[in-house]
Design a protein around this motif. Structure first.
Motif, PDB file in Angstrom:
ATOM      1  N   LYS A 186       0.840  -1.187   0.000  1.00  0.00           N
ATOM      2  CA  LYS A 186       0.000   0.000   0.000  1.00  0.00           C
ATOM      3  C   LYS A 186       0.878   1.241   0.000  1.00  0.00           C
ATOM      4  CE  LYS A 186      -3.992  -0.286   0.427  1.00  0.00           C
ATOM      5  NZ  LYS A 186      -5.025  -0.463  -0.637  1.00  0.00           N
ATOM      6  N   MET A 187       0.326   2.337  -0.501  1.00  0.00           N
ATOM      7  CA  MET A 187       1.064   3.604  -0.496  1.00  0.00           C
ATOM      8  C   MET A 187       0.092   4.754  -0.288  1.00  0.00           C
ATOM      9  SD  MET A 187       3.339   5.427  -3.500  1.00  0.00           S
ATOM     10  CE  MET A 187       4.377   4.028  -3.787  1.00  0.00           C
ATOM     11  N   ILE A 188       0.458   5.667   0.623  1.00  0.00           N
ATOM     12  CA  ILE A 188      -0.300   6.909   0.774  1.00  0.00           C
ATOM     13  C   ILE A 188       0.695   8.054   0.867  1.00  0.00           C
ATOM     14  CG2 ILE A 188      -2.305   5.884   1.954  1.00  0.00           C
ATOM     15  CD1 ILE A 188      -1.139   6.925   4.617  1.00  0.00           C
ATOM     16  N   THR A 189       0.205   9.261   0.607  1.00  0.00           N
ATOM     17  CA  THR A 189       1.032  10.473   0.711  1.00  0.00           C
ATOM     18  C   THR A 189       0.298  11.458   1.610  1.00  0.00           C
ATOM     19  OG1 THR A 189       1.936  10.127  -1.502  1.00  0.00           O
ATOM     20  CG2 THR A 189       2.051  12.368  -0.621  1.00  0.00           C
ATOM     21  N   ILE A 190       1.027  12.059   2.549  1.00  0.00           N
ATOM     22  CA  ILE A 190       0.390  13.001   3.480  1.00  0.00           C
ATOM     23  C   ILE A 190       0.556  14.421   2.938  1.00  0.00           C
ATOM     24  CG2 ILE A 190       0.246  13.819   5.866  1.00  0.00           C
ATOM     25  CD1 ILE A 190       1.657  11.238   6.751  1.00  0.00           C
ATOM     26  N   ARG A 191      -0.559  15.085   2.655  1.00  0.00           N
ATOM     27  CA  ARG A 191      -0.518  16.426   2.053  1.00  0.00           C
ATOM     28  C   ARG A 191       0.234  17.408   2.957  1.00  0.00           C
ATOM     29  NH1 ARG A 191      -4.151  16.569  -2.195  1.00  0.00           N
ATOM     30  NH2 ARG A 191      -5.954  15.164  -2.014  1.00  0.00           N
ATOM     31  N   GLY A 192       1.017  18.267   2.311  1.00  0.00           N
ATOM     32  CA  GLY A 192       1.668  19.364   3.027  1.00  0.00           C
ATOM     33  C   GLY A 192       2.834  18.927   3.899  1.00  0.00           C
ATOM     34  N   THR A 193       3.335  17.709   3.697  1.00  0.00           N
ATOM     35  CA  THR A 193       4.479  17.254   4.512  1.00  0.00           C
ATOM     36  C   THR A 193       5.786  17.316   3.728  1.00  0.00           C
ATOM     37  OG1 THR A 193       3.968  14.992   3.808  1.00  0.00           O
ATOM     38  CG2 THR A 193       3.169  15.674   5.991  1.00  0.00           C
ATOM     39  N   VAL A 194       6.883  17.376   4.516  1.00  0.00           N
ATOM     40  CA  VAL A 194       8.240  17.335   3.957  1.00  0.00           C
ATOM     41  C   VAL A 194       8.952  16.113   4.548  1.00  0.00           C
ATOM     42  CG1 VAL A 194       8.428  19.826   3.609  1.00  0.00           C
ATOM     43  CG2 VAL A 194       9.080  18.835   5.825  1.00  0.00           C
ATOM     44  N   SER A 226       9.093  15.728   8.267  1.00  0.00           N
ATOM     45  CA  SER A 226       7.821  15.688   9.027  1.00  0.00           C
ATOM     46  C   SER A 226       7.727  14.436   9.890  1.00  0.00           C
ATOM     47  CB  SER A 226       6.631  15.732   8.056  1.00  0.00           C
ATOM     48  OG  SER A 226       6.635  16.942   7.322  1.00  0.00           O
ATOM     49  N   PHE A 227       8.650  13.470   9.678  1.00  0.00           N
ATOM     50  CA  PHE A 227       8.593  12.224  10.447  1.00  0.00           C
ATOM     51  C   PHE A 227       9.516  12.237  11.679  1.00  0.00           C
ATOM     52  CE2 PHE A 227       5.733  10.011   7.708  1.00  0.00           C
ATOM     53  CZ  PHE A 227       5.977  10.490   6.431  1.00  0.00           C
ATOM     54  N   PRO A 228      10.762  12.723  11.591  1.00  0.00           N
ATOM     55  CA  PRO A 228      11.607  12.787  12.792  1.00  0.00           C
ATOM     56  C   PRO A 228      11.116  13.883  13.740  1.00  0.00           C
ATOM     57  CG  PRO A 228      12.925  12.995  10.768  1.00  0.00           C
ATOM     58  CD  PRO A 228      11.490  13.159  10.392  1.00  0.00           C
ATOM     59  N   ASP A 229      11.590  13.848  15.000  1.00  0.00           N
ATOM     60  CA  ASP A 229      11.073  14.746  16.045  1.00  0.00           C
ATOM     61  C   ASP A 229      11.357  16.220  15.809  1.00  0.00           C
ATOM     62  OD1 ASP A 229      11.976  12.335  18.616  1.00  0.00           O
ATOM     63  OD2 ASP A 229      10.131  12.551  17.441  1.00  0.00           O
ATOM     64  N   PHE A 230      12.358  16.535  14.977  1.00  0.00           N
ATOM     65  CA  PHE A 230      12.708  17.957  14.812  1.00  0.00           C
ATOM     66  C   PHE A 230      11.510  18.789  14.383  1.00  0.00           C
ATOM     67  CE2 PHE A 230      16.918  18.553  15.897  1.00  0.00           C
ATOM     68  CZ  PHE A 230      17.716  17.521  15.443  1.00  0.00           C
ATOM     69  N   THR A 231      10.595  18.174  13.697  1.00  0.00           N
ATOM     70  CA  THR A 231       9.459  18.910  13.123  1.00  0.00           C
ATOM     71  C   THR A 231       8.600  19.560  14.212  1.00  0.00           C
ATOM     72  OG1 THR A 231       7.780  18.753  11.386  1.00  0.00           O
ATOM     73  CG2 THR A 231       7.816  16.988  13.048  1.00  0.00           C
ATOM     74  N   PHE A 232       8.718  19.056  15.454  1.00  0.00           N
ATOM     75  CA  PHE A 232       7.909  19.602  16.559  1.00  0.00           C
ATOM     76  C   PHE A 232       8.685  20.631  17.366  1.00  0.00           C
ATOM     77  CE2 PHE A 232       4.962  16.375  15.639  1.00  0.00           C
ATOM     78  CZ  PHE A 232       5.624  15.162  15.536  1.00  0.00           C
ATOM     79  N   PRO A 243       2.355  19.774  12.093  1.00  0.00           N
ATOM     80  CA  PRO A 243       3.146  18.541  12.268  1.00  0.00           C
ATOM     81  C   PRO A 243       2.441  17.480  13.107  1.00  0.00           C
ATOM     82  CG  PRO A 243       4.479  20.487  12.752  1.00  0.00           C
ATOM     83  CD  PRO A 243       3.089  20.966  12.557  1.00  0.00           C
ATOM     84  N   GLU A 244       1.625  17.932  14.096  1.00  0.00           N
ATOM     85  CA  GLU A 244       0.957  16.932  14.955  1.00  0.00           C
ATOM     86  C   GLU A 244      -0.161  16.220  14.200  1.00  0.00           C
ATOM     87  OE1 GLU A 244       1.795  19.136  19.235  1.00  0.00           O
ATOM     88  OE2 GLU A 244       0.155  17.710  19.011  1.00  0.00           O
ATOM     89  N   ILE A 245      -0.816  16.939  13.282  1.00  0.00           N
ATOM     90  CA  ILE A 245      -1.871  16.286  12.480  1.00  0.00           C
ATOM     91  C   ILE A 245      -1.224  15.258  11.549  1.00  0.00           C
ATOM     92  CG2 ILE A 245      -3.595  16.636  10.653  1.00  0.00           C
ATOM     93  CD1 ILE A 245      -4.184  19.376  11.907  1.00  0.00           C
ATOM     94  N   ALA A 246      -0.080  15.653  10.961  1.00  0.00           N
ATOM     95  CA  ALA A 246       0.614  14.759  10.021  1.00  0.00           C
ATOM     96  C   ALA A 246       1.073  13.483  10.711  1.00  0.00           C
ATOM     97  CB  ALA A 246       1.810  15.499   9.409  1.00  0.00           C
ATOM     98  N   ILE A 247       1.726  13.617  11.882  1.00  0.00           N
ATOM     99  CA  ILE A 247       2.267  12.413  12.534  1.00  0.00           C
ATOM    100  C   ILE A 247       1.118  11.561  13.069  1.00  0.00           C
ATOM    101  CG2 ILE A 247       2.599  13.076  14.962  1.00  0.00           C
ATOM    102  CD1 ILE A 247       5.326  11.599  12.662  1.00  0.00           C
ATOM    103  N   ASP A 248       0.008  12.196  13.427  1.00  0.00           N
ATOM    104  CA  ASP A 248      -1.157  11.447  13.929  1.00  0.00           C
ATOM    105  C   ASP A 248      -1.727  10.573  12.811  1.00  0.00           C
ATOM    106  OD1 ASP A 248      -4.464  12.035  15.031  1.00  0.00           O
ATOM    107  OD2 ASP A 248      -2.907  10.920  16.111  1.00  0.00           O
ATOM    108  N   ALA A 295      -2.509   5.310  10.590  1.00  0.00           N
ATOM    109  CA  ALA A 295      -2.466   4.447   9.399  1.00  0.00           C
ATOM    110  C   ALA A 295      -1.535   3.256   9.651  1.00  0.00           C
ATOM    111  CB  ALA A 295      -1.996   5.259   8.194  1.00  0.00           C
ATOM    112  N   THR A 296      -0.399   3.544  10.319  1.00  0.00           N
ATOM    113  CA  THR A 296       0.562   2.477  10.661  1.00  0.00           C
ATOM    114  C   THR A 296      -0.096   1.434  11.555  1.00  0.00           C
ATOM    115  OG1 THR A 296       2.452   3.998  10.502  1.00  0.00           O
ATOM    116  CG2 THR A 296       2.751   2.027  11.855  1.00  0.00           C
ATOM    117  N   LEU A 297      -0.809   1.898  12.593  1.00  0.00           N
ATOM    118  CA  LEU A 297      -1.446   0.973  13.546  1.00  0.00           C
ATOM    119  C   LEU A 297      -2.481   0.093  12.846  1.00  0.00           C
ATOM    120  CD1 LEU A 297      -1.773   3.485  16.513  1.00  0.00           C
ATOM    121  CD2 LEU A 297      -0.536   1.294  16.620  1.00  0.00           C
ATOM    122  N   ALA A 298      -3.236   0.704  11.927  1.00  0.00           N
ATOM    123  CA  ALA A 298      -4.254  -0.078  11.195  1.00  0.00           C
ATOM    124  C   ALA A 298      -3.573  -1.144  10.336  1.00  0.00           C
ATOM    125  CB  ALA A 298      -5.084   0.864  10.324  1.00  0.00           C
TER     126      ALA A 298
END
Ligand SMILES: CCN(CC)CCN(C[C@]12C[C@](c3ccc(C(F)(F)F)cc3)(C1)C2)C(=O)Cn1c(SCc2ccc(F)cc2)nc(=O)c2c1C=CC2
Length: 402
Positions: free
Chosen positions: A315-323, A326-332, A350-355, A360-363
């Motif tokens: 599966k593949m998804i893309t999160i809008r507005g992310t760089v 956006s995944f490592p902690d620096f983004t916060f 950033p919190e909406i993106a990581i959420d 999605a990961t948990l599912a």
């Protein structure tokens, strides 16, 4: 300014039902040993303090080398910007879970190290996972360390009385820093060698967890207050996944290929360059690609699509507005304008993106590890059904390139 602005900034606390514990583990002491930060469900303890996000200054020095900026200047800047942040977890808190925990092995990106993905790892632990965030010794990390025995002369000119010498005193910490590509050196051979070592280090971390789970004695060379024996019989070793960011995403593909105990993989903004072409036909497990909108390009996406299969779920998804960051902690950890300037933040909160990424990961993990939790409530996210998600990719890939 420093403290004031860092009040509203910080790594978001985990949202799951469990409190999160965190400890470091290294075994054995050599560069060939396993070194990881462990996140796990723990007993609520107010007295445990939260570990430092960046454990010591050598990591900032390594980060400066990686970013090709001056060490002394950057050490001050990093300390000022990030020195006071804590991880949303309780250091060395006692393990607690009612039942066996599924396991995730996490692999960091190029120039990163084991502590920089705590928002992701702590979230998984708060949902009942045991997560080992590996620190790679392939010279792709900004910095990492191991120990070597002191020589006779080093022991001799120590003022530590022999009687009280503990294991730690007879050891010297040795640092491995990020290996910059030499001028004219071709990148693929280095990255291909590194991705193989990284996969082996993920498999070794899994072996160490298996040892800890079996109750066989393990020797953690880091003298932490955490008691590994409390993890006996805590892990469900039929429910193991590999996960990673960027170079760590390629490591996921390599690790799945090498070790069938990994039942599935989650690759965050994977960098596919280090992988051999022939690996794509050999991976048999489900893989979930969660991409940022800005990092990906046609060549990289077309390599992910080589893994498409009628019989194995990819599966593949893309999160809008992310760089990419956006995944490592620096983004916060920075305000908006610094964050955007340094490409640590995208347009999306950033919190909406990581959420979205975490749910999605948990599912996906529930579906492919056969968990009996309620993560299937987020199944629609796996298909990109959310206003902030794109199913598949935003990158146009020429049909011929697939
Ligand atoms: C000029 C350097 N040049 C090196 C080859 C490119 C440097 N670069 C872009 C960067 C990392 C950046 C970064 C970090 C951290 C701050 C800070 F200020 F917040 F500390 C700022 C700015 C500099 C954004 C990347 O490498 C991107 N990237 C990454 S970044 C993983 C990472 C590294 C350090 C971290 F602290 C957090 C996360 N992981 C990968 O696996 C791959 C790539 C590219 C291909 C494969």
């Amino acid at each position: 300014m420093g403290n004031a602005c860092s009040n509203h900034l910080g790594i978001p606390p985990a949202k799951g039902p469990y409190a999160v514990g965190c400890t470091d583990f290294m075994m054995d002491h050599t560069a060939q040993g396993s070194f990881f930060r462990l996140y796990y469900p723990c007993q609520e303890t107010e007295k445990a303090e939260k570990p430092d996000w960046v454990p010591c200054k050598e990591y900032f020095n390594g980060l400066a080398d990686f970013m090709k900026i001056n060490r002394t200047l950057s050490e001050k800047i990093f300390n000022y910007l990030f020195g006071s942040f804590k991880i949303p977890a309780y250091l060395d808190a006692p393990f607690k879970s009612n039942g066996k925990c599924p396991v995730v092995i996490f692999s960091h990106g190029l120039g990163a190290f084991r502590t920089l993905y705590s928002a992701i790892c702590a979230e998984l632990a708060s949902r009942g996972f045991i997560v080992a965030s590996v620190e790679h010794r392939d010279q792709s990390a900004s910095a990492t360390y191991y120990f070597r025995e002191k020589t006779e002369s080093e022991m001799a000119n120590d003022n530590v009385p022999k009687t009280s010498a503990s294991a730690q005193d007879s050891m010297i910490r040795e640092w491995i820093y990020y290996r910059v590509l030499q001028h004219g050196e071709s990148e693929f051979p280095l990255r291909n060698k590194q991705v193989k070592q990284r996969a082996d280090e993920c498999i070794l971390a899994l072996d160490r967890l298996t040892q800890i789970n079996s109750g066989r004695p393990v020797q953690n060379v880091l003298q932490t207050k955490f008691d590994c024996t409390t993890l006996e019989n805590s892990m469900d070793l039929c429910r193991i996944a590999a996960m990673g960011h960027s170079f760590g995403g390629a490591t996921v593909v390599e690790a799945l290929c090498k070790e069938v105990k990994f039942k599935c993989g989650v690759a965050l903004d994977a960098w596919m360059f280090p992988l051999d072409d022939e690996i794509f036909a050999r991976v048999k497990q489900p893989i979930f690609f969660i991409n940022s909108e800005k990092f990906q390009w046609a060549g990289n996406i077309s390599r992910m699509k080589k893994l498409d299969s009628a019989s194995i779920q990819r599966k593949m998804i893309t999160i809008r507005g992310t760089v990419h960051q956006s995944f490592p902690d620096f983004t916060f950890l920075t305000g908006n304008w610094i964050g955007k300037l340094m490409k640590l933040k995208g347009e999306i909160d950033p919190e909406i993106a990581i959420d979205l990424s975490n749910k999605a990961t948990l599912a996906f993990l529930q579906r492919h590890l056969g968990l009996e939790a309620n993560f299937n409530q987020w199944d629609p996210l796996i298909d990109g059904q959310d206003e902030n998600l794109i199913p598949g990719t935003n990158v146009t890939v020429l049909q011929s390139a697939i």
